[in-house]
Design a protein around this motif. Structure first.
Motif, PDB file in Angstrom:
ATOM      1  N   ALA A   5     -27.827  52.786-147.072  1.00 38.74           N
ATOM      2  CA  ALA A   5     -27.854  53.514-145.735  1.00 38.74           C
ATOM      3  C   ALA A   5     -28.562  54.720-145.694  1.00 38.74           C
ATOM      4  CB  ALA A   5     -26.381  53.593-145.106  1.00 38.74           C
ATOM      5  N   GLN A   6     -28.510  55.596-146.860  1.00 34.87           N
ATOM      6  CA  GLN A   6     -29.240  56.826-146.694  1.00 34.87           C
ATOM      7  C   GLN A   6     -30.357  56.401-147.081  1.00 34.87           C
ATOM      8  OE1 GLN A   6     -27.206  58.857-150.272  1.00 34.87           O
ATOM      9  NE2 GLN A   6     -25.713  59.921-148.796  1.00 34.87           N
ATOM     10  N   VAL A   7     -31.021  55.443-147.911  1.00 35.55           N
ATOM     11  CA  VAL A   7     -32.564  55.216-148.199  1.00 35.55           C
ATOM     12  C   VAL A   7     -32.997  54.615-146.858  1.00 35.55           C
ATOM     13  CG1 VAL A   7     -33.911  53.596-149.327  1.00 35.55           C
ATOM     14  CG2 VAL A   7     -31.949  54.571-150.545  1.00 35.55           C
ATOM     15  N   VAL A   8     -32.378  53.973-146.062  1.00 32.85           N
ATOM     16  CA  VAL A   8     -33.055  53.404-144.911  1.00 32.85           C
ATOM     17  C   VAL A   8     -32.779  54.330-143.886  1.00 32.85           C
ATOM     18  CG1 VAL A   8     -32.790  51.398-143.115  1.00 32.85           C
ATOM     19  CG2 VAL A   8     -32.605  50.991-145.543  1.00 32.85           C
ATOM     20  N   GLY A   9     -31.865  55.147-143.910  1.00 34.42           N
ATOM     21  CA  GLY A   9     -31.727  56.021-142.859  1.00 34.42           C
ATOM     22  C   GLY A   9     -30.840  55.842-141.695  1.00 34.42           C
ATOM     23  N   VAL A  10     -29.812  54.895-142.114  1.00 35.91           N
ATOM     24  CA  VAL A  10     -28.845  54.745-140.850  1.00 35.91           C
ATOM     25  C   VAL A  10     -27.386  55.025-141.329  1.00 35.91           C
ATOM     26  CG1 VAL A  10     -30.209  52.747-140.033  1.00 35.91           C
ATOM     27  CG2 VAL A  10     -28.416  52.418-142.072  1.00 35.91           C
ATOM     28  N   SER A  11     -26.564  54.787-140.430  1.00 28.97           N
ATOM     29  CA  SER A  11     -25.163  55.458-140.962  1.00 28.97           C
ATOM     30  C   SER A  11     -24.642  54.258-141.859  1.00 28.97           C
ATOM     31  CB  SER A  11     -24.280  55.530-139.812  1.00 28.97           C
ATOM     32  OG  SER A  11     -23.910  54.307-139.164  1.00 28.97           O
ATOM     33  N   PRO A  12     -23.546  54.482-142.599  1.00 28.99           N
ATOM     34  CA  PRO A  12     -23.052  53.603-143.624  1.00 28.99           C
ATOM     35  C   PRO A  12     -22.398  52.449-142.613  1.00 28.99           C
ATOM     36  CG  PRO A  12     -22.267  55.689-144.068  1.00 28.99           C
ATOM     37  CD  PRO A  12     -22.883  55.695-142.999  1.00 28.99           C
ATOM     38  N   ALA A  13     -21.727  52.507-141.513  1.00 27.97           N
ATOM     39  CA  ALA A  13     -21.184  51.551-140.780  1.00 27.97           C
ATOM     40  C   ALA A  13     -22.513  50.650-140.235  1.00 27.97           C
ATOM     41  CB  ALA A  13     -20.507  52.102-139.689  1.00 27.97           C
ATOM     42  N   ALA A  14     -23.607  51.343-139.912  1.00 32.95           N
ATOM     43  CA  ALA A  14     -24.437  50.212-139.452  1.00 32.95           C
ATOM     44  C   ALA A  14     -25.363  49.666-140.479  1.00 32.95           C
ATOM     45  CB  ALA A  14     -25.495  51.438-138.761  1.00 32.95           C
ATOM     46  N   ALA A  15     -25.267  50.164-141.643  1.00 32.55           N
ATOM     47  CA  ALA A  15     -25.802  49.516-142.651  1.00 32.55           C
ATOM     48  C   ALA A  15     -24.984  48.394-143.200  1.00 32.55           C
ATOM     49  CB  ALA A  15     -25.804  50.373-144.109  1.00 32.55           C
ATOM     50  N   ARG A  16     -23.537  48.312-143.106  1.00 35.36           N
ATOM     51  CA  ARG A  16     -22.612  47.275-143.433  1.00 35.36           C
ATOM     52  C   ARG A  16     -22.960  45.963-142.425  1.00 35.36           C
ATOM     53  NH1 ARG A  16     -19.304  51.605-145.118  1.00 35.36           N
ATOM     54  NH2 ARG A  16     -18.361  51.489-142.913  1.00 35.36           N
ATOM     55  N   THR A  17     -23.135  46.538-141.016  1.00 34.14           N
ATOM     56  CA  THR A  17     -23.251  45.607-140.090  1.00 34.14           C
ATOM     57  C   THR A  17     -24.648  44.938-140.322  1.00 34.14           C
ATOM     58  OG1 THR A  17     -21.926  46.882-138.674  1.00 34.14           O
ATOM     59  CG2 THR A  17     -23.725  45.539-137.555  1.00 34.14           C
TER      60      THR A  17
END
Length: 184
Positions: A136-148
């Motif tokens: 999520a940090q690499v892509v620039g989204v929140s961890p919750a958004a990354a899991r989704t």
């Protein structure tokens, strides 16, 4: 009676009993025949010192018992050696990577059909081994958004490639790397 005639009589009188004895103690009939042959070879070599006729069958059983013990030890040694050789061959000759080419091509084609963020989430978590939080940090989204996004990307990839474990395009055969669990 000559020693050769005596041996012939001992052989004729005891062959069937010894063969039955050995057959019940080995897996292959050929092995039983070998045990009996070895037993009578010992008897032939020691023909000058064989016990009297009343004790000969028990003596032959004792010899057959020792021959069987040697046989079982040699079978165990062969199995252990075979296992060591199989391990060495596996290390020297790894599986043919060419057999995975069609599956890899199918997965790569399916990955190209995903949007950039979903593809990057899959590649970071599966191939790079990053936990979703770090991806999520690499892509620039929140961890919750990354899991989704990761969950949706996996579902889309399964739709594109297939999820039948017996089918040639099974996603888990090519992309199966454990994804680290993370706490919420």
């Amino acid at each position: 009676m000559s020693s050769e005639d005596r041996f012939r009589r001992i052989y004729a009188d005891n062959f069937e009993a010894l063969l039955a004895y050995a057959s019940r103690r080995v897996e292959q009939p050929d092995d039983a025949a070998d045990v009996v042959a070895e037993t009578f070879l010992v008897a032939w070599r020691r023909s000058a010192h064989l016990p009297c006729d009343d004790e000969i069958r028990l003596w032959l059983y004792g010899v057959a018992r020792r021959v069987l013990a040697n046989h079982h030890r040699s079978v165990n040694r062969r199995e252990r050696l075979g296992e060591r050789l199989r391990q060495c061959l596996t290390a020297v000759y790894p599986p043919d990577p060419g057999s995975e080419v069609p599956q890899r091509l199918a997965v790569r084609a399916a990955l190209r059909r995903l949007n950039d963020t979903d593809r990057e989430m899959l590649l970071l978590t599966v191939w790079e081994g990053l936990p979703p939080r770090e991806a999520a940090q690499v892509v620039g989204v929140s961890p919750a958004a990354a899991r989704t996004r990761l969950s949706r990307a996996r579902a889309r990839l399964r739709e594109l490639v297939g999820d039948d474990p017996d089918a040639p395009g099974h996603v888990l055969d090519v992309l199966a790397v454990p994804v680290p669990k993370e706490g919420r």
